[in-house]
Design a protein around this motif. Sequence first.
Motif, mmCIF file in Angstrom:
data_model
loop_
_atom_site.group_PDB
_atom_site.id
_atom_site.type_symbol
_atom_site.label_atom_id
_atom_site.label_comp_id
_atom_site.label_asym_id
_atom_site.label_seq_id
_atom_site.Cartn_x
_atom_site.Cartn_y
_atom_site.Cartn_z
ATOM 1 N N MET A 139 0.858 -1.191 0.000
ATOM 2 C CA MET A 139 0.000 0.000 0.000
ATOM 3 C C MET A 139 0.891 1.236 0.000
ATOM 4 O O MET A 139 1.839 1.324 0.772
ATOM 5 N N GLN A 140 0.593 2.184 -0.869
ATOM 6 C CA GLN A 140 1.417 3.372 -1.005
ATOM 7 C C GLN A 140 0.543 4.608 -1.102
ATOM 8 O O GLN A 140 -0.529 4.575 -1.715
ATOM 9 N N LYS A 141 1.002 5.691 -0.505
ATOM 10 C CA LYS A 141 0.273 6.948 -0.573
ATOM 11 C C LYS A 141 0.591 7.650 -1.884
ATOM 12 O O LYS A 141 1.734 7.682 -2.329
ATOM 13 N N GLU A 142 -0.458 8.190 -2.492
ATOM 14 C CA GLU A 142 -0.260 8.948 -3.722
ATOM 15 C C GLU A 142 0.516 10.222 -3.424
ATOM 16 O O GLU A 142 0.299 10.896 -2.429
ATOM 17 N N GLY A 143 1.470 10.553 -4.282
ATOM 18 C CA GLY A 143 2.272 11.749 -4.069
ATOM 19 C C GLY A 143 3.038 12.108 -5.314
ATOM 20 O O GLY A 143 2.759 11.613 -6.417
ATOM 21 N N PRO A 144 4.019 13.003 -5.199
ATOM 22 C CA PRO A 144 4.813 13.396 -6.357
ATOM 23 C C PRO A 144 5.552 12.200 -6.959
ATOM 24 O O PRO A 144 5.812 11.210 -6.284
ATOM 25 N N VAL A 145 5.841 12.318 -8.243
ATOM 26 C CA VAL A 145 6.578 11.270 -8.925
ATOM 27 C C VAL A 145 7.964 11.131 -8.293
ATOM 28 O O VAL A 145 8.666 12.115 -8.086
ATOM 29 N N ARG A 146 8.317 9.902 -7.969
ATOM 30 C CA ARG A 146 9.601 9.645 -7.318
ATOM 31 C C ARG A 146 10.468 8.787 -8.218
ATOM 32 O O ARG A 146 9.974 8.038 -9.069
ATOM 33 N N SER A 147 11.756 8.905 -8.034
ATOM 34 C CA SER A 147 12.679 8.090 -8.805
ATOM 35 C C SER A 147 12.689 6.663 -8.259
ATOM 36 O O SER A 147 12.354 6.421 -7.098
ATOM 37 N N THR A 148 13.057 5.729 -9.105
ATOM 38 C CA THR A 148 13.079 4.324 -8.709
ATOM 39 C C THR A 148 14.164 4.088 -7.660
ATOM 40 O O THR A 148 15.326 4.423 -7.877
ATOM 41 N N PRO A 149 13.804 3.511 -6.501
ATOM 42 C CA PRO A 149 14.829 3.241 -5.484
ATOM 43 C C PRO A 149 15.824 2.199 -5.959
ATOM 44 O O PRO A 149 15.522 1.331 -6.784
ATOM 45 N N ILE A 150 17.024 2.281 -5.428
ATOM 46 C CA ILE A 150 18.073 1.311 -5.714
ATOM 47 C C ILE A 150 17.814 0.057 -4.873
ATOM 48 O O ILE A 150 17.407 0.146 -3.716
ATOM 49 N N HIS A 151 18.030 -1.104 -5.452
ATOM 50 C CA HIS A 151 17.841 -2.347 -4.710
ATOM 51 C C HIS A 151 18.947 -2.503 -3.676
ATOM 52 O O HIS A 151 20.104 -2.149 -3.920
ATOM 53 N N TYR A 152 18.595 -3.062 -2.521
ATOM 54 C CA TYR A 152 19.553 -3.110 -1.419
ATOM 55 C C TYR A 152 20.734 -4.037 -1.687
ATOM 56 O O TYR A 152 21.756 -3.978 -0.990
ATOM 57 N N LEU A 153 20.646 -4.904 -2.688
ATOM 58 C CA LEU A 153 21.769 -5.783 -3.037
ATOM 59 C C LEU A 153 22.692 -5.153 -4.071
ATOM 60 O O LEU A 153 23.726 -5.742 -4.418
ATOM 61 N N SER A 154 22.360 -3.959 -4.549
ATOM 62 C CA SER A 154 23.197 -3.270 -5.528
ATOM 63 C C SER A 154 24.457 -2.721 -4.867
ATOM 64 O O SER A 154 24.473 -2.407 -3.670
ATOM 65 N N ASP A 155 25.509 -2.591 -5.658
ATOM 66 C CA ASP A 155 26.753 -1.990 -5.156
ATOM 67 C C ASP A 155 26.564 -0.515 -4.818
ATOM 68 O O ASP A 155 27.363 0.054 -4.063
ATOM 69 N N LYS A 156 25.516 0.113 -5.359
ATOM 70 C CA LYS A 156 25.257 1.518 -5.093
ATOM 71 C C LYS A 156 24.242 1.720 -3.960
ATOM 72 O O LYS A 156 23.835 2.849 -3.686
ATOM 73 N N ALA A 157 23.842 0.634 -3.313
ATOM 74 C CA ALA A 157 22.845 0.732 -2.243
ATOM 75 C C ALA A 157 23.420 1.479 -1.046
ATOM 76 O O ALA A 157 24.607 1.366 -0.728
ATOM 77 N N ARG A 158 22.590 2.255 -0.398
ATOM 78 C CA ARG A 158 22.986 3.005 0.795
ATOM 79 C C ARG A 158 22.160 2.534 1.990
ATOM 80 O O ARG A 158 21.083 1.935 1.833
ATOM 81 N N GLN A 159 22.682 2.786 3.174
ATOM 82 C CA GLN A 159 22.032 2.333 4.392
ATOM 83 C C GLN A 159 21.491 3.517 5.186
ATOM 84 O O GLN A 159 21.978 4.647 5.045
#
Length: 545
Positions: A440-460
């Motif tokens: 379930m997600q709240k409608e809001g401004p267009v957001r960029s696609t999140p990075i997957h947590y297994l990616s080398d570019k993932a942040r914590q």
Amino acid sequence: MLRWLALVLATIATAFTPLRSPQSKDPSNAPSQCQAHAWVRAPDMVPGEVIAGDVKIKLSGPCTGAESYTLGLRYKEKVFSRLRREDAPIPKKPKFRYNSVQNKDMWSVHEEERIAFEIKSPLGTDPLSRNFTTRFGVLVPNTNYPPGLDCRFGFMHNGGAGDMISSESIYEYFVEIGFSNGTISEIPAGMTAFAPFYLSTENNTPSVNVSLSPTPTRSRLNMKPPVDRLGSNYTIEVSFPEGAHVHQNSSVNFTAIVHRTGYTNRTDVPIELCALLGNGIEWLSQELQNRTQPFLPSIKALVPSVSPVQNLQFHRVVNFPNQPPCREIKFAATPAPLTHESPIFSTSSEPISLSLYVNHDAVPDFSTYYQKLRHRVKLDLHVTPDPSEPWDNEFEKIQWEKQIAVVGADELDWVPWMPPTQPRRRLLYGNANVLSVIPMQKEGPVRSTPIHYLSDKARQPVFVDPSDIADLRLMLPEERDLMAPLTQPSIRVFAKGEEVPRRYCTSADMRYPIYVGDTWVRKVLPMAVEGQREEDAVDHLLVVQ
């Protein structure tokens, strides 16, 4: 009112074991034990958000020497496997006691844990304080982490012939207390959850053909099902006209057509089709994938309970019956032969419309380090069998034949044995693995696609000062994201003899670990809506879903 969580302080090496007062040197003269209690109230984490929470710490007993307090948050996931060795004999009656797990001659046992992130933040408070509350903030980067799973009510497991494959995961808050003698003790402060963000997908209309097979009965779980070489074959054509994805706490419509192919002299008739949504997992390890069995694991998403705040739309949970939707089947009047003068005919039913409800705590689809979380639509077809078909209760039939072998025909009325009866319905099943569940997600401004947590570019995530939360929320998401460090996951393999199937939720009390999102929804949000809480609480209600 929630009962306080009282756990004895423990050293890191021996977690949750009694700890003597740091000033006590002689155990026989040691005073009563020092106890610590910790609670967190905070919303679920969402990619690209900054959340605010508070933590309460209370010491009781002789706890002199406490010098520092540190709040921590980590996400960890694990897998456990107990696989029968290829050369090991299969016992007639497998024993599932834990001691059998350690039988090295029969089992290959492995347990592995991956810590995706672990963050800590010192709490700026008077070290002499024994009962205090302080606020904190967490900056969540635009990285998709797995959905939180409720480990209190089940965990993922499957396997056959005595094999066991299980996995667990948990987002947990904890508090570290440092003492003057160098002892550092960790106490739990509750578990939280993560709500991944999914961009809207196109309404593709997939269609899939599902082959059906007999459902194993209790009497033949370890027996091969009887083979009826003249039996009819059934397939179901399933299509999703509105798209094969559905949000939690909503319904999805689909159409099914039942196809029967069989001999004209067989009288089996399909009478009812039922549908049920079930969890499905795909292990990424090929060895584990080869050992799994086709039954549904019992897992739920960790989501807040129904809130007392009635005017918030995302807190409303629609109550649907738990019974799966079933529909009567109507076949065409005249079957069509496959070839000219063929004794085999094919018949198709009229289209059947069904609606499948997805619970608010259904687990969203996600690919984790150890497995893919997914769903399948389980289709159960009820068929009136042909009289010549093999018995489903073949075991009872064999037992009956053994009993009457020593009894004459004129003696049957003088013994209590009754012949087994053929069930009125035969059950066939199959799975359509095309449905995706979205949080379930709240409608809001267009957001960029999140990075997957297994990616080398993932942040914590990273702790932030609560006084900076308002300014951080005004920053561009891209700028805020750079404040979160890259992930540095670690993996631990447990030593032989220390492996256990369940590790994160082992309490017999199903209320623990406490889910801090529930506390937030029930105790903080009502105050926020009434204007008795900080304004930023109202601005970010979407975080708790």
